[in-house]
Structure formats: structure tokens, C-alpha cells
Design an enzyme around this catalytic site. Sequence first.
Site, PDB file in Angstrom:
ATOM      1  CB  CYS A   1      -0.903   0.017   1.225  1.00 41.18           C
ATOM      2  SG  CYS A   1       0.067  -0.044   2.746  1.00 41.18           S
TER       3      CYS A   1
ATOM      4  CB  CYS B   1      -1.464  -3.590   8.288  1.00 43.86           C
ATOM      5  SG  CYS B   1      -2.790  -3.223   7.117  1.00 43.86           S
TER       6      CYS B   1
HETATM    7 FE1  FES Z   1      -1.089   0.129   4.479  1.00 41.88          FE
HETATM    8 FE2  FES Z   1      -2.390  -1.039   6.405  1.00 41.88          FE
HETATM    9  S1  FES Z   1      -3.218  -0.381   4.503  1.00 41.88           S
HETATM   10  S2  FES Z   1      -0.231  -0.690   6.289  1.00 41.88           S
END
Ligand code: FES
Length: 137
Positions: A41, A110
Site C-alpha cells: 500500500c 499491515c
Molecule cells: Fe497500508 Fe495497512 S493499509 S499498512
Amino acid sequence: MGYDRSMAAYAPLVIEHFENPRNAGEMADPDGEATTANPVCGDRMRVMLRVADGRVQEIRWQTRGCPPAIATSSFASEMVQGWTIEQVEALTREAIAEGIGGLPGDKVHCSVLAADALRSAVANYRAKAAGRPATDA
Ligand code: FES
């Protein structure tokens, strides 16, 4: 990144650490430090370590990311307090995710941020201690 779901989807410890993060902040002249981006992400975590007698004496972190990224950063920072640097090197994202009570399936990635950043900070510490040019700062 973002508040894209009800916090009720998270384990109580995730919510607790997100709302009351431990060891967040800066450290002057750390013995080891690293900044890592989550490949999934792009969220980022910076970790700073003070090491004494081969153990984590103090830790500070700064994370720009989603609630589980903040929560696992905080949780992992408490988890490794007093650990040897070898123990930190062996830390897995699974251990962090399990320790904090689990993460929803699409948020398991994450916890990789804290594990990767901690291991990179130890690698930076080892490089500095060996007198080699630090590879990450
Ligand atoms: Fe990026 Fe959780 S969505 S670390």
C-alpha cells in the site's frame, strides 16, 4: 491508508494501541534506524533504536498508515523492549499479528511494516557498529 472500515472489525488490542500508541516519536542520535514502506500500500514506518549490551533499550517510531499499521507499530515497539538484536531479527509479521489478537484478512499485510522496519533498523545498527557505511537512515 485511511479509516475505511468500522473499528469494530478490529481486535480490542488493535483498537487500544491505535488510540493510545506507545513509544511514538523521535529519538536523537539513535544507534540504529530505518524507514520502510509497505510494498502492498505504500504506507511507511520509521524506527529508531537505542541498543545497549546487545539489547533494545529504547525504541521510537513514526508511522504514516492505516489503524492496524499504527496499532502494530505500537504493539511491536512494546514487544521488543529488552529483546536481543538476534530476537528482533527473528521477529515475524505473523508473531506481531497473532500477539495483537489477529487482523482482518485484508489487513494482515499491515503487520509486515513493523516487522520489516524493526529488522532493517537492526541491520542499520549492525552496519554502524561494524563501522560500515549505514545503508538506511
Ligand atoms: Fe497500508 Fe495497512 S493499509 S499498512
